[in-house]
Design a protein around this motif. Sequence first.
Motif, short mmCIF file in Angstrom:
data_model
loop_
_atom_site.label_atom_id
_atom_site.label_comp_id
_atom_site.label_asym_id
_atom_site.label_seq_id
_atom_site.Cartn_x
_atom_site.Cartn_y
_atom_site.Cartn_z
N ALA A 146 0.82 -1.21 0.00
CA ALA A 146 0.00 0.00 0.00
C ALA A 146 0.86 1.26 0.00
CB ALA A 146 -0.93 -0.01 1.21
N LEU A 147 1.96 1.25 0.75
CA LEU A 147 2.84 2.42 0.78
C LEU A 147 3.53 2.62 -0.56
CD1 LEU A 147 4.39 2.04 4.35
CD2 LEU A 147 2.83 3.84 3.55
N ASP A 148 3.90 1.51 -1.22
CA ASP A 148 4.49 1.64 -2.55
C ASP A 148 3.48 2.23 -3.53
OD1 ASP A 148 6.97 0.66 -1.84
OD2 ASP A 148 6.51 -1.41 -2.37
N VAL A 149 2.23 1.82 -3.42
CA VAL A 149 1.18 2.39 -4.28
C VAL A 149 1.03 3.88 -4.01
CG1 VAL A 149 -1.30 2.39 -4.77
CG2 VAL A 149 -0.07 0.22 -4.53
N VAL A 170 6.23 -9.10 -15.98
CA VAL A 170 5.33 -8.65 -14.93
C VAL A 170 4.60 -7.38 -15.36
CG1 VAL A 170 5.19 -7.77 -12.58
CG2 VAL A 170 6.63 -9.75 -13.07
N VAL A 171 5.33 -6.45 -15.95
CA VAL A 171 4.70 -5.21 -16.43
C VAL A 171 3.67 -5.54 -17.51
CG1 VAL A 171 5.09 -3.02 -17.63
CG2 VAL A 171 6.67 -3.77 -15.84
N ALA A 172 4.01 -6.48 -18.39
CA ALA A 172 3.07 -6.88 -19.44
C ALA A 172 1.82 -7.53 -18.86
CB ALA A 172 3.76 -7.83 -20.42
N LEU A 173 2.00 -8.36 -17.83
CA LEU A 173 0.85 -8.98 -17.16
C LEU A 173 -0.04 -7.91 -16.54
CD1 LEU A 173 2.63 -12.02 -15.48
CD2 LEU A 173 0.77 -12.17 -17.15
N ALA A 174 0.57 -6.93 -15.88
CA ALA A 174 -0.20 -5.85 -15.26
C ALA A 174 -0.97 -5.07 -16.32
CB ALA A 174 0.72 -4.92 -14.48
N VAL A 228 -3.42 3.23 -14.03
CA VAL A 228 -3.76 2.07 -13.21
C VAL A 228 -2.65 1.02 -13.29
CG1 VAL A 228 -5.45 0.25 -12.79
CG2 VAL A 228 -6.22 2.53 -13.46
N THR A 229 -2.09 0.84 -14.48
CA THR A 229 -0.99 -0.12 -14.62
C THR A 229 0.20 0.28 -13.74
OG1 THR A 229 -1.64 -0.66 -16.89
CG2 THR A 229 0.62 -1.18 -16.25
N ALA A 230 0.52 1.57 -13.71
CA ALA A 230 1.62 2.04 -12.86
C ALA A 230 1.35 1.72 -11.40
CB ALA A 230 1.81 3.55 -13.05
N LEU A 231 0.11 1.88 -10.95
CA LEU A 231 -0.24 1.61 -9.56
C LEU A 231 -0.19 0.10 -9.28
CD1 LEU A 231 -3.15 4.16 -9.25
CD2 LEU A 231 -0.90 4.35 -8.18
N VAL A 232 -0.63 -0.72 -10.23
CA VAL A 232 -0.56 -2.17 -10.03
C VAL A 232 0.90 -2.62 -9.90
CG1 VAL A 232 -0.99 -4.41 -11.12
CG2 VAL A 232 -2.75 -2.63 -11.20
N VAL A 233 1.76 -2.12 -10.77
CA VAL A 233 3.18 -2.46 -10.70
C VAL A 233 3.75 -1.98 -9.37
CG1 VAL A 233 5.45 -2.03 -11.73
CG2 VAL A 233 3.48 -2.52 -13.20
N GLY A 234 3.34 -0.80 -8.92
CA GLY A 234 3.78 -0.31 -7.63
C GLY A 234 3.39 -1.25 -6.50
N ALA A 235 2.19 -1.81 -6.57
CA ALA A 235 1.70 -2.72 -5.52
C ALA A 235 2.57 -3.96 -5.40
CB ALA A 235 0.25 -3.13 -5.80
N LEU A 236 3.22 -4.34 -6.50
CA LEU A 236 4.07 -5.53 -6.50
C LEU A 236 5.47 -5.26 -5.96
CD1 LEU A 236 3.06 -6.82 -10.05
CD2 LEU A 236 2.17 -7.60 -7.85
N GLY A 237 5.74 -3.99 -5.65
CA GLY A 237 7.04 -3.65 -5.07
C GLY A 237 8.17 -3.61 -6.06
N LEU A 238 7.85 -3.33 -7.32
CA LEU A 238 8.91 -3.29 -8.35
C LEU A 238 9.47 -1.88 -8.47
CD1 LEU A 238 7.44 -5.54 -11.16
CD2 LEU A 238 8.71 -6.16 -9.13
#
Length: 402
Positions: free
Chosen positions: A194-197, A299-303, A392-402
């Motif tokens: 959540a903090l990464d997001v 991972v980015v492509a999956l997101a 939204v993709t940027a936020l999803v990738v952020g949630a994964l801690g990348l």
Amino acid sequence: MTDPHGPVPASARPAVSVDPTTATRPRNRRQLIVEAAGRVFSERGYHRASMEEIAACVGITAAALYRHFPNKYALFAECADVMADRLVAALDDVPAGAPPADLLAAVTRVTVAHRSSGGVYRWEARYLKPEDRRRLAVKFGRLVGRVDEAVQRESPLPDDRLRAVAALGAVGSITMHHTSIAQRRAEELLLASALDVAATDPATAPGAARPVRLPAQPVPRTRRAEILAAAIPLFARDGFASVTNGQIAEAVGLAPSALYRHYPGKVDILAAACLQAAGLLAQGVEQTLQGVSGPREAVVALAATYVAYSFEHTELNSVAEAELAGLPAELRRPLVLAQREHIAVWEQQLRLVRPDLDPRQARVLVHAGFGVAVEAGRRLRWRDGGDRRDAVTALVVGALGL
């Protein structure tokens, strides 16, 4: 996406036998009822849950249950209110001006502690009456506002609360799957996610290796396909249980009895919708991952694919997510297998990028990404556009801690 991994739901386990004539009535019985009901509603959905089942989970008779709640709806509405009240109260205990970490830690503790009953509002809230839904929206609005205030104070961006909503979506994702993980570890993972997001700039898209091209939803060229296409928006709007065969038949200009020439029952239409959703997503993933050079790009492509799928097939996706639990076991089985395969692809690629994660931790973070996509998409009212998908993709990738 609901994770099929995990223990047998509480509602499926036999209740402890209690003799209501001899058992000492606990002072917190109403609270015990609400907790049990929240679990049953979360696992089975509002319409499939029964007062008898909830009473059995508490170890009382249905008659005793009705002394506390006049009907199932009253109990359901209280379950939804209780979770919102817990979250608001948790934030009220955090001092004004506290950093996002303190606020999100409080929300995470409450959410993980009530994981099994906290998912009622995600899909089932559509069954609340308008006045109850508005009241719940006000409470969650306070929650989002408080988190957004802290996020903006730490890193101001004109994102219209998108990061706050997405961060809360990452935390709330734990209520939507059964991955077995220690409570403290779950709290640590979700708080970090959540903090990464919250620290992610939605305007900074991670950049997929190639544009996402999803297969189009099939054009209905047969009567069977027309029935399916007509049923999906009805299920998405009103919920499967509330839609009648007559409504579906009317939408395609048939008599209700004529539906049975194409589908044995309404539940078979729902199963066909869920299978279509799983197929479109699987095809999209397969196309997008072709030629990807490394795990991070994968991972980015999956997101990007999951976000594109959620925007392009919003109604279909919401039906598949919300109604899967209502399918009979024999119809649900192939869908569960498809979900496991999809999540396994994410898990494998994420662990290649982040070898510090074990399989369960990776799975929790994958679901956090799904939670971000759902809540951020809702915040944007699923209004499509490349910039919105990228955000939204940027936020999803952020949630994964990348």
